[in-house]
Design an enzyme around this catalytic site. Structure first.
Site, PDB file in Angstrom:
ATOM      1  CG  MET A 186      16.050  49.567  -2.570  1.00 39.55           C
ATOM      2  SD  MET A 186      14.857  48.298  -2.048  1.00 39.55           S
ATOM      3  CE  MET A 186      15.930  46.877  -1.841  1.00 39.55           C
ATOM      4  CG  ASN A 208      25.334  48.859   2.509  1.00 35.18           C
ATOM      5  OD1 ASN A 208      26.091  49.615   3.113  1.00 35.18           O
ATOM      6  ND2 ASN A 208      25.525  48.514   1.239  1.00 35.18           N
ATOM      7  CG  HIS A 209      19.272  50.192  -0.148  1.00 35.66           C
ATOM      8  ND1 HIS A 209      18.820  49.308   0.824  1.00 35.66           N
ATOM      9  CD2 HIS A 209      18.270  51.107  -0.294  1.00 35.66           C
ATOM     10  CE1 HIS A 209      17.619  49.668   1.228  1.00 35.66           C
ATOM     11  NE2 HIS A 209      17.262  50.768   0.569  1.00 35.66           N
ATOM     12  CB  ILE A 210      22.883  55.222  -0.396  1.00 33.75           C
ATOM     13  CG1 ILE A 210      24.229  54.891  -1.053  1.00 33.75           C
ATOM     14  CG2 ILE A 210      22.963  55.079   1.110  1.00 33.75           C
ATOM     15  CD1 ILE A 210      25.334  55.858  -0.687  1.00 33.75           C
ATOM     16  CB  SER A 240      26.377  58.564   7.448  1.00 35.20           C
ATOM     17  OG  SER A 240      27.332  59.584   7.275  1.00 35.20           O
ATOM     18  CE1 TYR A 273      24.457  58.973   2.014  1.00 31.59           C
ATOM     19  CE2 TYR A 273      25.469  60.444   3.616  1.00 31.59           C
ATOM     20  CZ  TYR A 273      25.302  59.184   3.102  1.00 31.59           C
ATOM     21  OH  TYR A 273      25.964  58.118   3.662  1.00 31.59           O
ATOM     22  CB  ILE A 276      33.771  54.186   3.712  1.00 33.93           C
ATOM     23  CG1 ILE A 276      33.194  54.248   5.144  1.00 33.93           C
ATOM     24  CG2 ILE A 276      34.308  52.796   3.410  1.00 33.93           C
ATOM     25  CD1 ILE A 276      34.185  54.015   6.253  1.00 33.93           C
ATOM     26  CB  THR A 333      32.838  53.202  -1.590  1.00 30.59           C
ATOM     27  OG1 THR A 333      32.294  54.512  -1.395  1.00 30.59           O
ATOM     28  CG2 THR A 333      32.572  52.366  -0.341  1.00 30.59           C
ATOM     29  CG  ASP A 334      35.577  52.345  -6.819  1.00 34.76           C
ATOM     30  OD1 ASP A 334      36.638  52.535  -6.186  1.00 34.76           O
ATOM     31  OD2 ASP A 334      35.367  51.340  -7.519  1.00 34.76           O
TER      32      ASP A 334
END
Length: 288
Positions: A93, A119-121, A170, A183, A218, A220-221
Site C-alpha cells: 500500500m 484494516n491495513h497498517i 483507533s 501512527y 488488541i 495481536t502479535d
C-alpha cells in the site's frame, strides 16, 4: 462544587451507557451469506480474524496484504471454514498504484462488492519521535492515503449494492499518548476524513455508508511486541475485535467502539485534561 462535578460525570456516563444499549442495532449473521467482501491487512491479526468470521458465515472474500505465502494459507483456511469463495492478491500500500489495483481485482473476481474493510497498517516504531519526517510521510501513504484511494475506487460498485465501507481506526485517533506520534497522526487523519465522508454521502443521499471502528489495545502479535516493557495495560482479543468490526459494518453503525472503555474514554477525554494527561503518562514506563 467538586461533588457536583463527580455526580454530573457519573450521571452522564450512566445516561451514555443506557443510550448505547438501547440504540444497538440487531445483527443478522445470515445477511453475510454470499456477501462480497474485500479485507485489507488480512494476513495476520485483526484482518485475518475478520476473514475467518466471514468465511464461517459463508461470505465471498478477497484478502490482501504484502506476503503471498501467508495470504495463501489464510485463503485455504477460509475455504475449509465455509467461505463460498476466497482469493488473495498481494499488494504494497506504499506503492501508489496498488490500492486501486486491489479494488479492481476484488470487483472482477467477486462480480462487485458489498463491503470494503480497510484494516491495513504499516510498521512504525513504538518510541519517542526522532524527527524522521520521511517515515511519517511513508506511513501516511500506507495508513491513510491508500484508504482514500480504495474507498473512492470502490464507491461506484458499493452504490449499486447499497454497500458499506468499514474503516478500522483507533482510540489513538481521538486522543494522544506517548511513543506513537506518526501512527496517531494517521489515525486522526482517518477519523477526520471518513467522518467528513459520512456527512457528504448522506447529503448526496448515497446508498453507501461508512462505519468507523475505534479500537483500544488488541492482543495481536505486532501490538504485543511493541508495548512489551512499556505498559501493563490489558489487551483484548483480536477475534472479538474482528467480530465487532463486522457487526458495525453489517448494521451500518456510523461509529463503533471496542473494547468497552474506548467509548467512555472518547466521551470524557476532554472533561479534565490535566488529570487525563497525568493518567496517560502514568500508564507507561519511561526512563530518560
Amino acid at each position: 462544587m467538586r461533588l457536583f462535578f463527580k455526580l454530573f460525570a457519573l450521571g452522564s456516563i450512566a445516561a451514555a451507557l443506557l443510550a448505547l444499549h438501547m440504540s444497538e442495532p440487531t445483527f443478522n449473521i445470515e445477511s453475510l451469506k454470499g456477501a462480497r467482501v474485500l479485507v485489507t491487512g488480512a494476513s495476520t491479526g485483526i484482518g485475518e480474524q475478520i476473514a475467518y468470521h466471514l468465511a464461517k458465515a459463508g461470505a465471498q472474500i478477497v484478502i490482501t496484504a504484502r506476503r503471498s505465502n501467508v495470504l495463501e494459507q489464510v485463503v485455504q483456511k477460509c475455504m475449509a471454514m465455509g467461505a463460498q469463495k476466497a482469493a488473495y492478491i498481494p499488494a504494497d500500500m506504499s506503492v501508489a498504484s496498488d490500492p486501486e489495483k486491489v479494488v479492481k481485482f476484488a470487483e472482477e473476481h467477486l462480480g462487485g462488492l458489498d463491503y470494503l474493510v480497510l484494516n491495513h497498517i504499516g510498521p512504525s516504531p513504538f518510541a519517542m519521535w526522532d524527527g524522521d519526517a520521511e517515515h511519517t510521510r511513508w506511513l501516511m501513504q500506507v495508513n491513510f492515503l491508500s484508504y482514500l484511494q480504495m474507498a473512492w475506487k470502490a464507491i461506484p460498485t458499493l452504490e449499486q449494492s447499497k454497500g458499506s465501507i468499514i474503516v478500522v481506526s483507533s482510540l489513538l485517533g481521538k486522543m494522544c499518548t506517548p511513543f506513537v506520534g506518526p501512527y496517531t497522526a494517521t489515525k486522526f487523519a482517518l477519523n477526520g476524513f471518513f467522518g467528513t465522508m459520512q456527512h457528504e454521502l448522506a447529503m448526496k443521499k448515497s446508498n453507501v455508508t461508512v462505519s468507523i471502528c475505534i479500537l483500544g489495545l488488541i492482543d495481536t502479535d505486532s501490538a504485543m511486541e511493541k508495548v512489551r516493557g512499556y505498559t501493563n495495560m490489558t489487551a483484548y482479543p483480536a477475534s472479538e475485535a474482528a467480530w465487532q468490526i463486522i457487526k458495525a459494518g453489517v448494521t451500518r453503525q456510523p461509529e463503533a467502539f471496542y473494547p468497552w472503555y474506548t467509548y467512555y474514554t472518547s466521551l470524557i477525554k476532554d472533561w479534565f485534561p490535566s488529570y487525563r494527561n497525568m493518567v496517560i503518562q502514568a500508564l507507561y514506563n519511561y526512563e530518560p
